[in-house]
Scaffold this active site. Structure first.
Site, PDB file in Angstrom:
ATOM      1  N   LYS A  53       0.836  -1.198   0.000  1.00  0.00           N
ATOM      2  CA  LYS A  53       0.000   0.000   0.000  1.00  0.00           C
ATOM      3  C   LYS A  53       0.870   1.247   0.000  1.00  0.00           C
ATOM      4  CE  LYS A  53      -3.746  -0.176   2.577  1.00  0.00           C
ATOM      5  NZ  LYS A  53      -4.333  -0.394   3.912  1.00  0.00           N
ATOM      6  N   ARG A 102      -3.013   3.176   8.702  1.00  0.00           N
ATOM      7  CA  ARG A 102      -3.399   1.886   8.122  1.00  0.00           C
ATOM      8  C   ARG A 102      -2.199   0.947   7.980  1.00  0.00           C
ATOM      9  NH1 ARG A 102      -7.059   2.899   2.889  1.00  0.00           N
ATOM     10  NH2 ARG A 102      -5.377   4.310   2.299  1.00  0.00           N
ATOM     11  N   GLY A 127      -8.239  -6.911   5.223  1.00  0.00           N
ATOM     12  CA  GLY A 127      -9.110  -7.028   6.404  1.00  0.00           C
ATOM     13  C   GLY A 127      -8.479  -7.772   7.552  1.00  0.00           C
ATOM     14  N   MET A 129      -5.528  -7.026   9.168  1.00  0.00           N
ATOM     15  CA  MET A 129      -4.852  -6.211  10.181  1.00  0.00           C
ATOM     16  C   MET A 129      -5.704  -4.968  10.472  1.00  0.00           C
ATOM     17  SD  MET A 129      -0.872  -6.695   9.275  1.00  0.00           S
ATOM     18  CE  MET A 129      -1.032  -6.341   7.534  1.00  0.00           C
ATOM     19  N   ARG A 180      -3.698  -1.314  -6.156  1.00  0.00           N
ATOM     20  CA  ARG A 180      -2.914  -2.552  -6.066  1.00  0.00           C
ATOM     21  C   ARG A 180      -3.368  -3.444  -7.208  1.00  0.00           C
ATOM     22  NH1 ARG A 180      -5.867  -4.737  -0.535  1.00  0.00           N
ATOM     23  NH2 ARG A 180      -7.975  -4.479  -1.299  1.00  0.00           N
ATOM     24  N   HIS A 202     -16.432  -8.710   2.015  1.00  0.00           N
ATOM     25  CA  HIS A 202     -15.454  -9.670   2.538  1.00  0.00           C
ATOM     26  C   HIS A 202     -15.682 -11.066   1.973  1.00  0.00           C
ATOM     27  CE1 HIS A 202     -14.013 -12.619   5.549  1.00  0.00           C
ATOM     28  NE2 HIS A 202     -12.964 -11.816   5.563  1.00  0.00           N
ATOM     29  N   ARG A 247      -3.203 -47.515 -11.940  1.00  0.00           N
ATOM     30  CA  ARG A 247      -3.160 -48.419 -10.781  1.00  0.00           C
ATOM     31  C   ARG A 247      -4.037 -49.624 -11.043  1.00  0.00           C
ATOM     32  NH1 ARG A 247      -3.571 -43.011  -7.614  1.00  0.00           N
ATOM     33  NH2 ARG A 247      -4.942 -42.818  -9.393  1.00  0.00           N
ATOM     34  N   GLU A 295       9.975 -44.857  -4.330  1.00  0.00           N
ATOM     35  CA  GLU A 295       9.083 -44.362  -3.273  1.00  0.00           C
ATOM     36  C   GLU A 295       9.575 -44.733  -1.889  1.00  0.00           C
ATOM     37  OE1 GLU A 295       5.185 -46.207  -3.863  1.00  0.00           O
ATOM     38  OE2 GLU A 295       6.127 -47.881  -4.908  1.00  0.00           O
ATOM     39  N   SER A 315       9.822 -43.601 -11.646  1.00  0.00           N
ATOM     40  CA  SER A 315       8.696 -42.705 -11.416  1.00  0.00           C
ATOM     41  C   SER A 315       8.602 -42.481  -9.911  1.00  0.00           C
ATOM     42  CB  SER A 315       7.405 -43.312 -11.953  1.00  0.00           C
ATOM     43  OG  SER A 315       6.332 -42.452 -11.669  1.00  0.00           O
ATOM     44  N   GLY A 354       7.202 -41.945  -6.581  1.00  0.00           N
ATOM     45  CA  GLY A 354       5.920 -42.046  -5.878  1.00  0.00           C
ATOM     46  C   GLY A 354       6.060 -41.198  -4.628  1.00  0.00           C
ATOM     47  N   THR A 355       5.817 -39.907  -4.778  1.00  0.00           N
ATOM     48  CA  THR A 355       6.148 -39.001  -3.676  1.00  0.00           C
ATOM     49  C   THR A 355       5.172 -39.105  -2.514  1.00  0.00           C
ATOM     50  OG1 THR A 355       5.108 -37.265  -4.985  1.00  0.00           O
ATOM     51  CG2 THR A 355       7.511 -37.341  -4.950  1.00  0.00           C
ATOM     52  N   ASN A 356       4.014 -39.740  -2.701  1.00  0.00           N
ATOM     53  CA  ASN A 356       3.144 -39.928  -1.536  1.00  0.00           C
ATOM     54  C   ASN A 356       3.835 -40.858  -0.539  1.00  0.00           C
ATOM     55  OD1 ASN A 356       1.354 -38.476  -3.065  1.00  0.00           O
ATOM     56  ND2 ASN A 356      -0.005 -40.186  -3.513  1.00  0.00           N
ATOM     57  N   ASP A 357       4.216 -42.037  -1.004  1.00  0.00           N
ATOM     58  CA  ASP A 357       4.876 -42.975  -0.101  1.00  0.00           C
ATOM     59  C   ASP A 357       6.263 -42.487   0.285  1.00  0.00           C
ATOM     60  OD1 ASP A 357       2.700 -44.536  -0.034  1.00  0.00           O
ATOM     61  OD2 ASP A 357       3.594 -46.303  -0.953  1.00  0.00           O
ATOM     62  N   CYS A 367       4.762 -39.402 -10.078  1.00  0.00           N
ATOM     63  CA  CYS A 367       3.354 -39.741 -10.180  1.00  0.00           C
ATOM     64  C   CYS A 367       2.638 -39.586  -8.843  1.00  0.00           C
ATOM     65  CB  CYS A 367       3.168 -41.148 -10.737  1.00  0.00           C
ATOM     66  SG  CYS A 367       3.873 -42.421  -9.688  1.00  0.00           S
ATOM     67  N   TYR A 401       8.980 -35.764 -16.836  1.00  0.00           N
ATOM     68  CA  TYR A 401       7.548 -35.473 -16.851  1.00  0.00           C
ATOM     69  C   TYR A 401       6.973 -35.458 -15.446  1.00  0.00           C
ATOM     70  CZ  TYR A 401       6.697 -40.451 -16.047  1.00  0.00           C
ATOM     71  OH  TYR A 401       6.670 -41.703 -15.500  1.00  0.00           O
TER      72      TYR A 401
END
Lengths: 892, 892
Positions: free
Chosen positions: B24, B94, B103, B105, B338, B454, B560, B751, B770, B772-775, B838, B858
Site C-alpha cells: 500500500k 493503516r 481485512g 490487520m 494494487r 469480505h 493403478r 518411493e 517414477s 511415488g512421492t506420496n509414499d 506420479c 515429466y
C-alpha cells in the site's frame, strides 16, 4: 602363478594360494612344501569351478587336458596307475573352498575301482574283503554323489545280504557276502539310473570333479553360506589325491585332532581316532572313536611323530590347527590341516596363551577371536551351588547350559522354535540335513558321536550348548521319546543340558549369570587400549546398568522411559493419564507419575554415577498402553447380547471409543516420539522434571551425574527446536526451585531418513545425535520389522534378494549411506556434536566396524553385547590399519 | 535509500520499495510520484515493525523522532496541524504489508480528534454532526484496536441513545444525541480500561502505530498467512495519511473499483461506491453500495476523471488494478491502488486480452495466472440444459456451482467439513473471524454485501463459489434457518448455489463437467511452447484417460491396477485368489481374472493410443481386499453366543483366520508392492500377461501402443532385477505364443528412501523411474498419512513445526534432496533413464517447479490438474530464466 592354469600339483602350490586352491588344497600344498607326509595329489582350482558354472555346467576340454596331465605326474610320483590291473592308483576326490564348509559339499573316496582294479587291490593288499569293502563304499558314494541314488537303496541291499548270512555287523560278512553286496549295488544302480556303473576310471574322475563342483550349490551348502555370511561366487576347488587306507586292519586307522582343546583352549593334543576305519567314519559320528591319547598306548612312535607334526604345524601357521590323519599299516599320513574351529572360550584362551608364548602379537590375538562368538561366554551356566542329580552324562561337546522341551526331529524343532518355544534337539546323531533344526534349538543332545562329530562341530560353531555321545539315552523315534534306565522322557518334556560338563538333567535347572574370565578380561583390556569407539549400553533398569558396567560399559546410550511405564504398578496411572478428558485431568495423573519416574531416574543415575546416561523421553504411541481393540469390541458385543446395560458396559464402551480414537493404521509411523511431546507437552515436561529432580537429589548426595536428554523421532529441525526449548525451560525451573545448578545436554535420536538428509539443520539444536538404526532401517527400507520378519523377509533371504537381515546386520549401502551423510552434515554444522548409535546394530561386529569407519563416538548395545562391542571396536581399528574394511568370515 | 531510515514521506518512495514500505505504501508513493490526487502522508517501514518485535514490542526513541519529523513535513504540506484548535490535521493510520492481507490487520481513521479538535472540525466543516460522528467512530476504532474494548460495548451505547431519541437509524440522531454518544463512549472506555480516552494526538498516533504493528500477529492474520503461504517474518508497514472524508454529505462518497471485471475478466470498470460514507463501510459490506457506473449519473466529471486515472494506473502497472477512492465535497482522492485479485477465469481472460492489447508479453501473461487457481476453471457448472427455478438470486460474487447442506456458523461449517460433509455457509455477512468456516465450506451465500464484500473477496481468492447480497433470504440464526418468501430452509437442508449467475436453488441440482475456455486454451498453448516437462495423468479408467487427454495429457504416468481389482464384479475373484490354500487354487482364480484384466488394459491402451501408458503392477497388501477383522470377530462371537454351529460360522471362522494371518501392524510398511510380486509371482505374471495380450490385440487392430510396466515399492536393486526377469520372461512367452513382437519398457516406482540412496544400482535394471512421492513422503518423514492428517499434522501446521502439509506441497529440503540424489545417481548409471513423478505433488505448482529444476522428464497428475501442470511447468521455465526459484505468492 600362471594366469590360465586351472590345475596345480600339491608341489606347485602354497598356503598363500587359498583363494585359488581352496583352504584344503593350499594347506596340502603347504604341508607338501614343508616335507610332511602328505599323499601326493593335485588341485582343480576354484577358477575352474567358476568357469564350470559360466560354461553352463560343463568341463572344458582344456580343463580335462590339464587334469589328465596332472594325473600323469601323480602316477609318476606314486608309481601307480589309475585303472591298472596291478597295484592300481586309487584317488580321493574332495571339495575345498576358500572358507571351510565342513560336511556341506561332497567327497568321493576309492575312486578308480572297477571289476579289474578291485581284484588288483585285493591281491596288492592281500585282503579281498578290504578290496570289496572299498569297492562297495566307492559305488555307494559315487552312486549317491554323481548318480543321485538315495542312500537307503544301498543300505537295504547291505541289510538283505547281512540277513542272508545271518550276521549283525557288516564286519562279520564273509568275502562272498561282500561280493554279493557289490553285485547287488551295481544291479540296483543299473535299475535306478538306467545305465551301468562306470568302469572307466577316467570317466569316474571327470564325473567326480563335476559332482564336487555341483555340490557347491546344493541346498545345505547354500544355507551354510547364508548362515556364515560366505559369498556365493567363490566356488570350490577339487582336491584329487592318492588314497591311503585307514581301514587296512588293526595297524591302520584314521583320526582328527586339534593342537589345543577346541572347547576350553587348554594346551593339549585333543582328538579322536578309529582303528581300521576311513576318515568319513570319524566325522560322521557313526562309531564312537577313541581319544587321541590312546594312540600313545597302541602305536607310541606314531603318536610321537604325530605330536611333533602338530607342533610344527601350529608354529608354522601360528595358530591352533585342526588336523586329519590316516595311518596305513603303521605309516602316518597327514590329509588336511586347517585353523581349528573353537568355542569362544577356547578362542579367547588360545589367543591370550599364544601371546604369552610369543606365537602371536596382541593385535593378532584380538583379530583371532570372533567378536560375534564371544557373547556365548556370557551365556548362562548351571548354578554350581545347586545340588543336582544328572539323568545321564555324555561328552561336553559345546559349552553352556540350555533348557528346553525335547524334540526329535529338525523340522519339529524349526516349527516350534519359530513359535518362540525353547527346544532341545535330541538325535542319535545329526547330519548336515539337520542344520535348520540345530539353528532353531537351544541346544543339542546326541546319543552317538564324539567331540568332533557333526553335532559337536556345528554346535560349537554356533555357540550352542551340545552334549554328544550320550549313550545312556535310548531314543525311540516312533514313540517320540527317549529312555534312560527306567525313566522315559516324551516329546515336549523339559530337560536341561550342560555342554560344559556333559550332564543331562530332567526338568529346568537353576542357571546363573556368567562373569568375564581372566583371559577374556585380559583380551578386552587389550581391546580397550586399541579401540577408538566408546562402548555404552542400552539399559532401562538399575540391574541391567550394573551388569553392563561389570562388562565394561562406559555409559548408557539408551534408557527407554516407556519400559518404566509398562510396569504393573504404573500402568493404571499411565492409563489414567491417557484417558484424561482434559489437560487438568491429565496433569493430575502426571502428578502421581512424577515421583515414580523420579525414583526410577534416581536409581539408574546413581548406578551410573560418573558416566553419561542418555534418557529418551516417551516414544511409543499411547494406544500401546491400552487394551486390545478387537477383544474389547467382542466383549462389548457379548455384554449387549446378554442384555447388559450397567456401568461396566458403559465403561467398556468409553474405553473402546478412546482406544478407537487412538488407534492407528500404521502405529510405527504414527503419533509417537516427539509428536507426542509436541501434542502433550505436559507428559514430556513431567519426564524432564523427574530427571532434573533426580539429578538434584544425587548432586545433594555428592554424586557426579551426566544426564543426556534425548528427543525421539525428530524429522524436522523445528521439532527439536521446540522440544529443546521446553526441556531447557523445565530444567531452568527446577534449578530455580531447588537453587541447585546442574549440567545436562539435549540431543536427538536420528531414526528417520529425513533427519539424516537434513541433519545439518537439526544439529544446530542438538548436543548429540544417536542413531536409532532399528527405526531408521524400517523407514529407509519401508519395512515394518514386526511384519517383515514374519512375512516376506525369510523369503527375501531365501531368494537372496537381500544378502542378510538388515535388522541384524546394518545395511551399509542404504541405511549406512544415510548415516554417513548425517554424520558429515551434523559435524559440519556443529563440530563438537557427539554421535553414537543405540539401535541393535550397536552390538553387531560388522555394524560396529562400520560405525568406527563412519566416525561415530560410541556404540551402545545390550549389556551382554558390551564385551562383543569392545572387541569389535578394537578389531575395527586393527582392520582399518591393515586396510581391510571387514574381518573375513569364520576361520579357514 | 538511507540504511537506517525507518520513516518515508510518500514523496520519497516509489513502487519498487514494496519490501520496505509494504504494498500500500509503495503504491501511494508511486501515485504521488505520478501526480495523482493522493492525500499526503508517510510510511513507517516494515523494518521498523521487525525492530518493534526485536525490541520486545516497544517503539524506539529514534523511531518516534523520525515519525514526528515526518509529521512536521506532513503538517507543512497540508497547512494543517495535528491537535490544532483551528482546521486540525486528522490522520488515517493503516497497515500495509508486502503481500496484501485484506481485512486481516487493523486500521484507525480520524486520528487526532479530541475535545478541542472535534470542535475545530465542526467549525471548519460547518457540520457538528459530522464532527461528532467522526469522533465517535475514532473512539470506537481506537478503543477496539488499541484499548481492546469489545465492539458490542459501543454498539450498546449507540442503541441506547437511539432509543432515547426514538430513532431507528443513526443518521437521524440530532447533534445532542451524537454528543451523548461520544460522552457515553468515553465514560465506558474509562470504566472498562481504567484510564481516560487519550486527549493527546501524539500519544494517539504512537499507540496507533504500535497497534498496527501488533495486528501483524493477531490470530486471523496468522491463519491468513498460513493459508496463503506468506512468511511470518516480513512485518507490516504503517501508512499515516491525511484524512479525507467521504462522509461530508451527499457530494461526498467513497468506493472501490477494479479496472476490469475481477470475476469474468471483461474489460470494463467494475466497482461500487457509497455516498456519504467512509471507506470501511464499503469493504465491510454492511450497506449495499451502488455500482460504479451510477457515479456517471450523479457526478459525471468525477466519473470521467476516475476512469482516466484507472486507465493511467493500469497502463502504468501493466496489470489490472484494484483502486480505492474517496470524494470529499466533489474532489476526488485516490487512497490505494494494487494489482487486483481476480478469479481464475478473469486472470486467464485478462492475461490473454492484455497480450492482445500489447500491455504485456506472453511470458508475463503466463506468469500472471496463478497455476494453483486454474483448477477452479475446471470445476463443475450447473447443467445449462436443466430447467430450473431459482429460489432466490443474489450477486454472482465468485463463479462455480456448489452443493451442500446449509450451515449458519463458521464453527459448525468447520466441524461438519472435517467430518467430510459438504456444506454451504450462509451468513448475513462474513467477517475475517469466519475464515475457518469459509475454508471448510463448498460455497458461501450472504444476504448482504456487494461484489467487493469480505465474503466475495475471500471466496474468489480461494476459488470457492459465492453468491453475495442475496437480500431475498431472511436469516434467523436463533432457529438456524432462513426464509425466502414462504419457503423455510433449515440447517442441514441441501441447496445449490451458482456463483456465476448468482442463483440459489433448493436441493441438489445437476452439474456438468467443465471444458477449457478459448482463452484458457490459448494460454495453455503458449505454456506448451515454453515448458520442458511433459505432463501425463494418473488414470485408472478409460473415462479418466479420455478426460485427461482432452485437458492435454501426453500420456498416463500411473495406471493403478488394484483399482480394477476393487470393482464389484472382480472382488469375489480377487478374494478367491487370496483365500487360495495352494498355488494351484490361486492359479485357478487368476485364470478367471486374466481375461477381465486384459479387457481393462485393452480399453485403456486403446484410449491412449500413440501415447505412453505406465501400468503399475499390484501394490496394496492383500488384506485390503478382505473384510474388516474386528467386525468379523464380533460377528463370530455373536454367532457362537447364539449357539450357532453351522457351515456359515465355520466359513466365517476360516475367513477370520485368514484375515488375521494377513493382518499387519503397519500395512504401509508391510507385505505389498514388489514384495507381493516376489512372494506370489503368479499374480504379477497374470498381470503382465494381461498387459501383453492386450498389446497384441491392439497391434492386430493396427494401433500403436506404448506400455511401460512399473514395479512398485522397490528398495533394493535385487527386487527389481528379479521382477524385471519375470516380466521379460512372461512378455517373451506371449510373443512366442502369438507370434507378435511388441515393445515395452520395465521400470520402477521410486518411493522408498533406500531406493533414492541406492538409485544408481537400481537404474541398472530400470528403463524408467517414477517418483511415488506420496509414499516417499511417508517413509522419509516417518509419517503415516492416514494417521498424521487426523492426528498431529494439524497441530504441526498450527504450531508452525512444518511450513506446510508435505503431502500437498513437496518437502524440497528433505524429500526433494532424496529425489535429486536419485535422479543424479540414476542418470549417471543409465543416461537415457526416463524420470517422472506420479505422486499427488505432480499436480501442485511449487512441486512442479521443483521437478523442473530437478531435471525430471515429466510430471503426472489427476486429469483435472493437467492444465495446472501445463501452466506450472511453463512458469517453472520462465522463473528459471529470471533466476527465481519460485513464483511469489498471491498478488500484491
Amino acid at each position: 602363478m600362471n594366469e590360465g592354469k586351472k590345475v596345480y600339483l600339491f608341489s606347485e602350490g602354497n598356503a598363500g594360494m587359498k583363494k585359488l586352491l581352496g583352504g584344503k588344497g593350499a594347506n596340502l600344498a603347504e604341508m607338501t612344501r614343508l616335507g610332511l607326509p602328505v599323499p601326493p595329489g593335485f588341485v582343480v582350482t576354484t577358477e575352474a569351478c567358476n568357469d564350470y558354472y559360466r560354461q553352463g555346467e560343463v568341463l572344458t576340454e582344456e580343463l580335462k587336458k590339464e587334469i589328465f596331465t596332472a594325473l600323469e605326474k601323480l602316477q609318476e610320483a606314486t608309481g601307480k596307475k589309475l585303472g591298472a590291473d596291478d597295484n592300481p592308483l586309487l584317488l580321493s576326490v574332495r571339495s575345498g573352498a576358500y572358507f571351510s564348509m565342513p560336511g556341506m559339499m561332497d567327497t568321493i573316496l576309492n575312486l578308480g575301482l572297477n571289476e579289474v582294479t578291485v581284484e588288483a587291490l585285493a591281491s596288492a593288499t592281500g585282503n579281498r574283503v578290504f578290496a570289496l569293502d572299498c569297492y562297495r563304499r566307492f559305488i555307494q558314494m559315487y552312486g549317491d554323489v554323481v548318480m543321485k541314488i538315495e542312500h537307503s537303496n544301498f543300505e537295504e541291499i547291505l541289510h538283505e545280504v547281512m540277513a542272508d548270512y545271518k550276521v549283525h555287523k557288516s564286519q562279520e560278512l564273509p568275502v562272498e557276502g561282500w561280493a554279493k553286496v557289490v553285485a547287488g549295488y551295481k544291479q540296483m544302480v543299473m535299475a535306478k539310473s538306467g545305465e551301468p556303473f562306470p568302469e572307466d576310471p577316467a570317466e569316474q574322475l571327470l564325473n567326480a570333479v563335476k559332482a564336487v563342483f555341483a555340490s557347491w550349490n546344493n541346498q545345505r551348502a547354500i544355507v551354510y553360506r547364508r548362515l556364515n555370511q560366505i559369498p556365493d561366487d567363490l566356488g570350490t576347488a577339487v582336491n584329487v589325491q592318492a588314497m591311503v587306507f585307514g581301514n587296512l586292519g588293526e595297524d591302520s586307522g584314521t583320526g582328527v585332532a586339534f593342537t589345543r582343546n577346541p572347547s576350553t583352549g587348554e594346551k593339549e593334543l585333543y582328538g579322536e581316532y578309529l582303528f581300521n576305519a576311513q576318515g568319513e567314519d570319524v566325522v560322521a559320528g557313526i562309531r564312537t572313536p577313541l581319544p587321541i591319547a590312546a594312540l600313545n598306548d597302541s602305536m607310541p612312535e606314531i603318536y610321537q611323530q604325530f605330536k611333533a607334526i602338530c607342533h610344527t604345524l601350529e608354529q608354522h601357521y601360528r595358530d591352533m590347527q585342526d588336523i586329519e590323519f590316516t595311518i596305513e599299516k603303521k605309516k602316518l599320513y597327514i590329509l588336511q590341516t586347517r585353523t581349528g574351529k573353537r568355542t569362544a572360550a577356547a578362542a579367547v584362551k588360545i589367543a591370550v596363551d599364544q601371546v604369552a608364548e610369543g606365537i602371536c602379537s596382541r593385535e593378532e590375538a584380538l583379530l583371532r577371536v570372533d567378536a560375534n562368538q564371544v557373547e556365548q561366554l556370557l551365556h548362562h551356566q548351571i548354578d554350581p551351588a545347586a545340588k543336582l542329580e544328572p539323568l545321564a552324562k555324555g561328552l561336553p561337546a559345546s559349552p553352556g547350559a540350555a533348557v528346553g522341551g525335547v524334540v526329535f526331529d529338525a523340522n519339529v524343532a524349526q516349527e516350534r522354535g519359530e513359535r518362540g518355544e525353547k527346544v532341545i534337539l535330541v538325535r542319535a546323531e545329526t547330519t548336515p540335513d539337520d542344520i535348520h533344526g540345530i539353528v532353531a534349538a537351544q541346544g543339542i543332545l546326541t546319543s552317538r558321536g564324539g567331540m568332533t562329530s557333526h553335532a559337536a562341530v556345528v554346535a560349537r560353531g554356533m555357540g550352542k550348548p551340545c552334549v554328544s555321545g550320550c549313550e545312556a539315552i535310548k531314543i525311540d523315534y516312533a514313540t517320540r521319546s527317549f529312555q534312560v534306565g527306567e525313566c522315559v522322557i516324551k516329546e515336549g518334556e523339559i530337560i536341561t543340558i550342560d555342554g560344559s560338563s556333559g550332564n543331562v538333567f530332567f526338568g529346568e535347572v537353576p542357571l546363573i549369570s556368567p562373569r568375564l574370565s581372566g583371559e577374556f578380561n585380559r583380551l578386552l583390556g587389550w581391546a580397550d587400549e586399541v579401540r577408538r569407539l566408546k562402548v555404552r549400553t542400552n539399559a532401562d533398569t538399575p540391574a541391567d546398568a550394573r551388569k553392563a558396567v561389570e562388562f565394561g560399559a562406559e555409559g548408557i546410550g539408551l534408557c527407554r522411559t516407556e519400559h518404566m511405564f509398562f510396569e504393573q504398578d504404573r500402568l493404571p496411572l499411565v492409563q489414567e493419564m491417557i484417558l484424561a478428558e482434559t489437560t487438568a485431568e491429565r496433569q493430575s495423573a502426571l502428578d502421581k507419575l512424577l515421583p515414580v519416574q523420579e525414583g526410577d531416574f534416581v536409581q539408574i543415575l546413581r548406578e551410573m554415577k560418573g558416566k553419561p546416561v542418555t534418557i529418551r523421553l516417551l516414544d511409543p504411541p499411547l494406544h500401546e498402553f491400552l487394551p486390545n481393540q478387537e477383544e474389547l469390541a467382542v466383549e462389548i458385543a457379548l455384554l449387549k447380547e446378554r442384555g447388559e446395560k450397567g456401568v461396566a458396559l458403559q465403561d467398556k464402551e468409553y474405553l473402546l471409543k478412546k482406544v478407537r480414537a487412538l488407534a492407528e493404521f500404521n502405529p510405527m509411523l504414527g503419533h509417537r516420539g516427539c509428536r507426542l511431546g509436541l501434542a502433550f507437552p505436559e507428559i514430556y515436561r513431567m519426564q524432564v522434571r523427574a530427571i532434573c529432580q533426580a539429578v538434584v537429589t544425587l548432586i545433594k548426595e555428592g554424586l557426579e551425574v551426566f544426564p543426556e536428554i534425548m528427543i525421539p523421532l525428530v524429522g524436522h529441525y523445528r521439532e527439536l527446536e521446540e522440544m529443546r526449548r521446553m526441556v531447557l525451560e523445565e530444567g531452568g525451573q527446577v534449578m530455580a526451585e531447588t537453587g541447585v545448578r546442574f549440567n545436562y545436554t539435549v540431543g536427538t535420536m536420528i531414526e528417520l531418513p529425513r533427519a539424516c538428509v537434513t541433519a545439518g539443520r537439526i544439529a544446530e539444536h542438538a548436543d548429540f545425535f544417536s542413531f536409532g538404526t532399528n527405526d531408521l532401517t524400517q523407514t529407509t527400507f519401508g519395512f515394518s520389522r514386526d511384519d517383515a520378519e514374519g512375512k516376506f523377509l525369510p523369503l527375501y533371504l531365501e531368494q537372496k534378494i537381500l544378502p542378510e537381515n538388515p535388522f541384524v546386520v546394518l545395511d551399509q549401502e542404504g541405511v549406512g549411506a544415510l548415516i554417513k551423510q548425517a554424520v558429515s552434515a551434523g559435524r559440519a554444522a556443529r563440530p563438537e556434536l557427539k554421535v553414537g548409535i543405540c539401535g541393535e546394530h550397536g552390538g553387531e561386529p560388522r555394524s560396529i566396524s562400520f560405525c568406527h569407519r563412519a566416525g561415530l563416538d560410541y556404540v551402545s548395545c545390550s549389556p551382554f553385547r558390551v564385551p562383543v562391542a569392545r572387541l569389535a571396536a578394537a578389531q575395527a581399528v586393527l582392520l582399518e590399519r591393515e586396510g581391510n574394511a571387514e574381518l573375513s568370515r569364520g576361520s579357514v
